[in-house]
Design an enzyme around this catalytic site. Structure first.
Site, PDB file in Angstrom:
ATOM      1  CD  GLU A 127      24.824  -6.559 -14.300  1.00 25.50           C
ATOM      2  OE1 GLU A 127      24.895  -5.507 -14.360  1.00 25.50           O
ATOM      3  OE2 GLU A 127      25.140  -7.401 -13.369  1.00 25.50           O
ATOM      4  NE  ARG A 146      30.893   2.269 -13.130  1.00 24.31           N
ATOM      5  CZ  ARG A 146      31.095   1.060 -13.932  1.00 24.31           C
ATOM      6  NH1 ARG A 146      32.107   1.057 -14.863  1.00 24.31           N
ATOM      7  NH2 ARG A 146      30.340   0.302 -14.031  1.00 24.31           N
TER       8      ARG A 146
END
Length: 182
Positions: A100, A63
């Site tokens: 994460e 992105r």
């Protein structure tokens, strides 16, 4: 830039339990689907950096490519792509990092930067900071420096902004979300 009644946060879709249970994914694709919001994001970042001295835009997969491409075009800067492992065709530098969700590698063409270059790293959001710190390490390995990190969203509770600051890297974001904020 003031976003008046139009809120970036309203166009960031929370997706609970993606990509794993307990995670609230911040989906910015609705923001990309709004020409007005996309223009406001781009214009805000362009205004911040239009008179700033740096030599390259570094866009992070995937992105960050969207935002980085707009900034590179508008600011007339070369665009450097930081890709997930195995996506670049020429000689690369590779850097492992933790996300994460697990472990990953980031790569960049080895000839993308030269000594003395200064790079604005661009991504959609700052979470744990792993990807951006890996990009910063790759920049340094090419004897260049990171000017700043720019993102649309910060998730400060995940610690990425703090890690960037501890590494001596300034970060700028347009908005922030608390972990459980809807």
């Amino acid at each position: 830039m003031i976003f008046d009644e139009f809120s970036i946060k309203k166009l960031v879709r929370p997706v609970p339990d993606f990509p794993k249970p307990g995670v609230v994914f911040r989906d910015i694709t609705p923001l990309f689907q709004s020409p007005r919001a996309m223009r406001m994001v781009a214009d805000s970042l362009i205004q911040r950096y239009v008179e700033t001295e740096f030599s390259h835009i570094g866009a992070l997969d995937a992105r960050g490519f969207i935002i980085g491409s707009i900034l590179a075009y508008e600011l007339n800067k070369p665009l450097v792509l930081f890709r997930k492992q195995g996506k670049l065709p020429a000689q690369v530098l590779s850097q492992g990092y933790s996300t994460e969700y697990g472990e990953a590698f980031l790569e960049v063409h080895a000839d993308s930067l030269c000594e003395g270059d200064s790079v604005l790293l661009v991504d959609d959001l700052i979470a744990t900071g792993g990807t951006l710190l890996a990009a910063a390490q790759l920049v340094r390995r090419m004897n260049a420096r990171v000017h700043e990190v720019a993102a649309v969203i910060d998730l400060p509770e995940l610690g990425g902004s703090r890690k960037l600051q501890e590494a001596g890297i300034a970060a700028y974001t347009l908005t922030a979300f608390a972990l459980n904020e809807r």
